[in-house]
Design a protein around this motif. Structure first.
Motif, mmCIF file in Angstrom:
data_model
loop_
_atom_site.group_PDB
_atom_site.id
_atom_site.type_symbol
_atom_site.label_atom_id
_atom_site.label_comp_id
_atom_site.label_asym_id
_atom_site.label_seq_id
_atom_site.Cartn_x
_atom_site.Cartn_y
_atom_site.Cartn_z
ATOM 1 N N ASN A 110 0.785 -1.390 -0.077
ATOM 2 C CA ASN A 110 -0.028 0.059 -0.024
ATOM 3 C C ASN A 110 0.928 1.411 -0.189
ATOM 4 N N ALA A 111 1.988 1.181 -0.627
ATOM 5 C CA ALA A 111 2.936 2.314 -0.726
ATOM 6 C C ALA A 111 2.412 3.578 -1.502
ATOM 7 N N ILE A 112 2.501 4.625 -1.135
ATOM 8 C CA ILE A 112 2.149 5.994 -1.554
ATOM 9 C C ILE A 112 3.429 6.502 -2.249
ATOM 10 N N ILE A 113 3.627 6.583 -3.449
ATOM 11 C CA ILE A 113 4.583 7.642 -4.090
ATOM 12 C C ILE A 113 4.366 8.991 -4.687
ATOM 13 N N LYS A 114 4.729 9.784 -4.499
ATOM 14 C CA LYS A 114 4.630 11.233 -4.772
ATOM 15 C C LYS A 114 5.529 11.882 -5.365
ATOM 16 N N TRP A 115 5.626 12.704 -6.320
ATOM 17 C CA TRP A 115 6.801 13.223 -6.690
ATOM 18 C C TRP A 115 6.456 14.871 -7.013
ATOM 19 N N PRO A 147 4.249 2.573 3.603
ATOM 20 C CA PRO A 147 5.376 3.455 3.241
ATOM 21 C C PRO A 147 4.730 4.593 2.353
ATOM 22 N N LYS A 148 5.506 5.795 2.526
ATOM 23 C CA LYS A 148 5.219 6.962 1.771
ATOM 24 C C LYS A 148 6.677 7.529 1.082
ATOM 25 N N ILE A 149 6.530 7.663 0.130
ATOM 26 C CA ILE A 149 7.586 7.831 -0.784
ATOM 27 C C ILE A 149 7.774 9.323 -1.416
ATOM 28 N N LEU A 150 8.767 10.050 -1.349
ATOM 29 C CA LEU A 150 8.650 11.636 -1.966
ATOM 30 C C LEU A 150 9.797 11.422 -2.759
ATOM 31 N N ILE A 151 9.655 11.761 -4.026
ATOM 32 C CA ILE A 151 10.576 12.200 -4.950
ATOM 33 C C ILE A 151 10.755 13.603 -5.637
ATOM 34 N N LYS A 152 11.824 14.136 -5.601
ATOM 35 C CA LYS A 152 11.997 15.823 -5.788
ATOM 36 C C LYS A 152 13.107 16.005 -6.869
ATOM 37 N N THR A 153 13.133 16.769 -7.403
ATOM 38 C CA THR A 153 14.127 17.203 -8.387
ATOM 39 C C THR A 153 14.248 18.596 -8.413
ATOM 40 N N SER A 173 16.337 13.551 -5.454
ATOM 41 C CA SER A 173 16.013 13.281 -3.833
ATOM 42 C C SER A 173 14.889 11.932 -3.680
ATOM 43 N N VAL A 174 15.098 11.171 -2.751
ATOM 44 C CA VAL A 174 14.302 9.922 -2.491
ATOM 45 C C VAL A 174 14.139 9.894 -0.964
ATOM 46 N N SER A 175 13.036 10.343 -0.612
ATOM 47 C CA SER A 175 12.888 10.127 0.785
ATOM 48 C C SER A 175 11.687 9.607 1.214
ATOM 49 N N ASP A 176 11.797 8.768 2.545
ATOM 50 C CA ASP A 176 10.554 7.911 2.842
ATOM 51 C C ASP A 176 10.524 7.782 4.467
ATOM 52 N N VAL A 224 23.234 10.585 2.039
ATOM 53 C CA VAL A 224 22.360 10.124 2.827
ATOM 54 C C VAL A 224 22.025 10.713 4.164
ATOM 55 N N GLU A 225 20.871 10.918 4.584
ATOM 56 C CA GLU A 225 20.335 11.403 6.008
ATOM 57 C C GLU A 225 19.404 10.423 6.491
ATOM 58 N N SER A 226 19.608 10.233 7.559
ATOM 59 C CA SER A 226 18.601 9.173 8.109
ATOM 60 C C SER A 226 18.296 9.271 9.784
ATOM 61 N N GLU A 227 17.177 8.848 10.174
ATOM 62 C CA GLU A 227 16.900 8.913 11.693
ATOM 63 C C GLU A 227 16.141 7.521 11.992
ATOM 64 N N LEU A 228 16.656 6.969 12.873
ATOM 65 C CA LEU A 228 15.922 5.592 13.090
ATOM 66 C C LEU A 228 14.315 5.863 13.459
ATOM 67 N N ASP A 229 13.519 5.196 12.972
ATOM 68 C CA ASP A 229 11.976 5.088 13.030
ATOM 69 C C ASP A 229 11.398 6.343 12.656
ATOM 70 N N LYS A 230 12.202 6.851 11.646
ATOM 71 C CA LYS A 230 11.705 8.318 11.153
ATOM 72 C C LYS A 230 11.738 8.260 9.431
ATOM 73 N N GLY A 231 12.794 7.867 9.093
ATOM 74 C CA GLY A 231 12.727 7.749 7.607
ATOM 75 C C GLY A 231 14.352 8.157 7.169
ATOM 76 N N THR A 232 14.321 7.735 5.794
ATOM 77 C CA THR A 232 15.862 8.163 5.109
ATOM 78 C C THR A 232 15.639 9.029 3.886
ATOM 79 N N VAL A 233 16.588 9.770 3.633
ATOM 80 C CA VAL A 233 16.655 10.770 2.338
ATOM 81 C C VAL A 233 18.035 10.345 1.748
ATOM 82 N N PHE A 234 17.910 10.056 0.411
ATOM 83 C CA PHE A 234 18.873 9.959 -0.477
ATOM 84 C C PHE A 234 19.075 11.098 -1.586
ATOM 85 N N ARG A 235 20.112 11.778 -1.728
ATOM 86 C CA ARG A 235 20.358 12.643 -2.769
ATOM 87 C C ARG A 235 21.147 12.542 -3.538
ATOM 88 N N ILE A 236 20.816 12.357 -4.623
ATOM 89 C CA ILE A 236 21.808 11.730 -5.863
ATOM 90 C C ILE A 236 21.987 13.152 -6.691
#
Length: 373
Positions: free
Chosen positions: A235-240, A275-281, A291-294, A341-353
Motif C-alpha cells: 500500500n505504498a504511496i509514491i508522490k513526486w 510506506p510514503k515515498i517522495l521524489i523531488k528534483t 532526492s528520494v525520501s521515505d 544520505v540522511e537518516s533517523e531511526l524510525d523516522k525515515g531516510t533521504v537519499f540525494r543523488i
C-alpha cells in the motif's frame, strides 16, 4: 416539428457514432451509469472479462467477479461521488496486470456525473519486460564490477610478481626464461579477455551506454510499473515534486538508480505504517539533484557508510543481495556525481543523488514547467 425531427436525427446520428466506436475499438471499455448499472461494453471487454450481452442492464455488483479485481465497485463509486478521474494499476487474481482508468461521465447541462467510462489496458507484458530489463542491468553491472575489482587486482599483483622473477639470477635455471615467457603470455591473454568483457557495454546493442535527454517522470513511471506488485502489497504511496523534469543521462542507469532506491524504501518500511515515498528534483549549482525520501525504519548513523559496500547487509529480515546501493553509488560516482544520505531511526531516510547537469537550458533558479505531485 421540423426542428424536433432535426434534433431526433442528430441524436440518432450521435448514437450511431457511439455504437460504431464501441463496436470497433480494440480496448476493453465499460460504461456504467450512476446507479451502477452496466450499460455498454466493447467486444474486447466481452472477450477479456467473459461478459455476455445478457449482462447489459445488470448491476455491476452482479458481474464484478468477472473482473477478478475485488475493489472495482468501490473505485467506481469513488469516481461517481467525487467526479475525479481515477488511474491505477491493478492485478487480477489470474496474475494479469491492467492500467485501469475510470473517467467520470459528466452531463454538461446538469453539470453532474451520470456514470463512468472504464478503460482497461493490459500491461502484463510491459511489466514483465521491465522486470527482466532490471534483472539484466543488475547482472551486467555486477559482472563488470566484479571484473574491475575482484579480478584486475590479483592480475596486477601477478604482473608485479613476474617483474620480480625477471630479476632473479638465472644460473642453473635454463628453462626459467621459457616458463616465465609462457606465464607472461597467459597473463596478457587474460587481460585481453577482461578488456573485451569490460568493453562489451560499448559494442553490444543491448548494453550501449548512450546518454540522451530523459524525462524523469517517464523513468519514475517505468520504475513504478516494475515495482507494481510490491507497491500494491505494501500500500505504498509514491508522490513526486518535479521542479526540473529533463536530464541528460543513460536511461537504463537512471532507471536502475531510482529502482533500487524506491525498492529499498518499500522493503525497509516501518512495521507500524504504510510506506510514503517522495521524489523531488531540483538544480543546485552545477548539479541536477534527485532526492528520494521515505518514512521507513531508518538507518543507524554508524551504518550509513556500510550500506554502500558490496554484499554488505545491515538487516537480514528482508530479502536482498547487498549489491543494490553499491551499484547506485558506482553509477553515480562514475558519472562524475555524488550521493548523500540522511537518516533517523524510525523516522525515515533521504537519499540525494547529485548528477552533473548537462542540459544547457536548465540552470539553478530556472525551473521548468513540470511541477507535479
Amino acid at each position: 416539428m421540423q426542428d424536433k425531427n432535426s434534433k431526433i436525427s442528430e441524436l440518432i446520428e450521435l448514437n450511431d457514432e457511439l455504437e460504431n466506436y464501441f463496436r470497433n475499438t480494440i480496448i476493453p471499455q465499460l460504461f456504467v451509469d450512476s446507479n451502477l448499472v452496466l450499460r455498454k461494453f466493447t467486444p474486447p471487454a466481452m472477450k477479456q472479462f467473459k461478459l455476455h450481452q445478457s449482462d447489459i442492464g445488470k448491476s455491476i455488483t452482479e458481474v464484478k467477479d468477472n473482473f477478478r479485481f475485488p475493489s472495482i465497485v468501490d473505485n467506481i463509486e469513488q469516481v461517481i461521488n467525487t467526479g475525479e478521474l481515477l488511474e491505477k494499476e491493478i492485478q487480477t487474481i489470474d496474475m494479469r496486470w491492467f492500467q485501469m482508468n475510470i473517467l467520470p461521465y459528466i452531463v454538461m447541462q446538469e453539470n453532474k456525473t451520470n456514470g463512468v467510462i472504464i478503460t482497461f489496458i493490459d500491461i502484463t507484458s510491459r511489466i514483465r519486460d521491465l522486470k527482466e530489463q532490471e534483472k539484466l542491468i543488475m547482472e551486467h553491472e555486477l559482472l563488470l564490477d566484479t571484473i574491475s575489482h575482484d579480478i584486475k587486482t590479483p592480475l596486477t599483483s601477478l604482473g608485479l610478481t613476474i617483474e620480480m622473477l625477471k630479476k632473479v639470477p638465472e644460473k642453473g635455471m635454463e628453462k626459467f626464461p621459457v616458463l616465465l615467457e609462457k606465464i607472461e603470455t597467459g597473463l596478457l591473454k587474460i587481460k585481453g579477455i577482461i578488456i573485451d568483457l569490460t568493453d562489451a557495454r560499448k559494442t553490444e546493442h543491448h548494453y550501449k551506454a548512450i546518454e540522451e535527454l530523459l524525462d524523469i517522470e517517464q523513468i519514475v513511471e517505468d520504475v513504478r510499473l516494475t515495482l507494481a506488485s510490491q507497491i500494491l502489497e505494501s500500500n505504498a504511496i509514491i508522490k513526486w515534486e518535479v521542479a526540473h523534469s529533463e536530464i541528460v543521462f543513460v536511461r537504463r542507469k537512471l532507471r536502475s538508480v531510482l529502482y533500487n532506491l524506491i525498492n529499498n524504501s518499500i522493503k525497509y518500511k516501518s512495521a507500524g505504517r504504510e510506506p510514503k515515498i517522495l521524489i523531488k528534483t531540483y538544480i543546485e549549482g552545477d548539479y541536477f539533484v534527485l532526492s528520494v525520501s521515505d518514512n521507513g525504519r531508518g538507518i543507524a548513523e554508524d551504518n550509513l557508510e556500510k550500506i554502500f559496500k558490496k554484499y554488505e547487509r545491515i538487516a537480514n529480515d528482508v530479502e536482498g543481495t547487498g549489491v543494490g546501493l553499491h551499484l547506485v553509488k558506482e553509477i553515480v560516482n562514475l558519472s562524475g556525481g555524488k550521493i548523500e544520505v540522511e537518516s533517523e531511526l524510525d523516522k525515515g531516510t533521504v537519499f540525494r543523488i547529485y548528477l552533473k547537469n548537462q542540459n544547457p537550458n536548465i540552470s539553478d533558479g530556472a525551473a521548468d514547467s513540470s511541477n507535479k505531485t
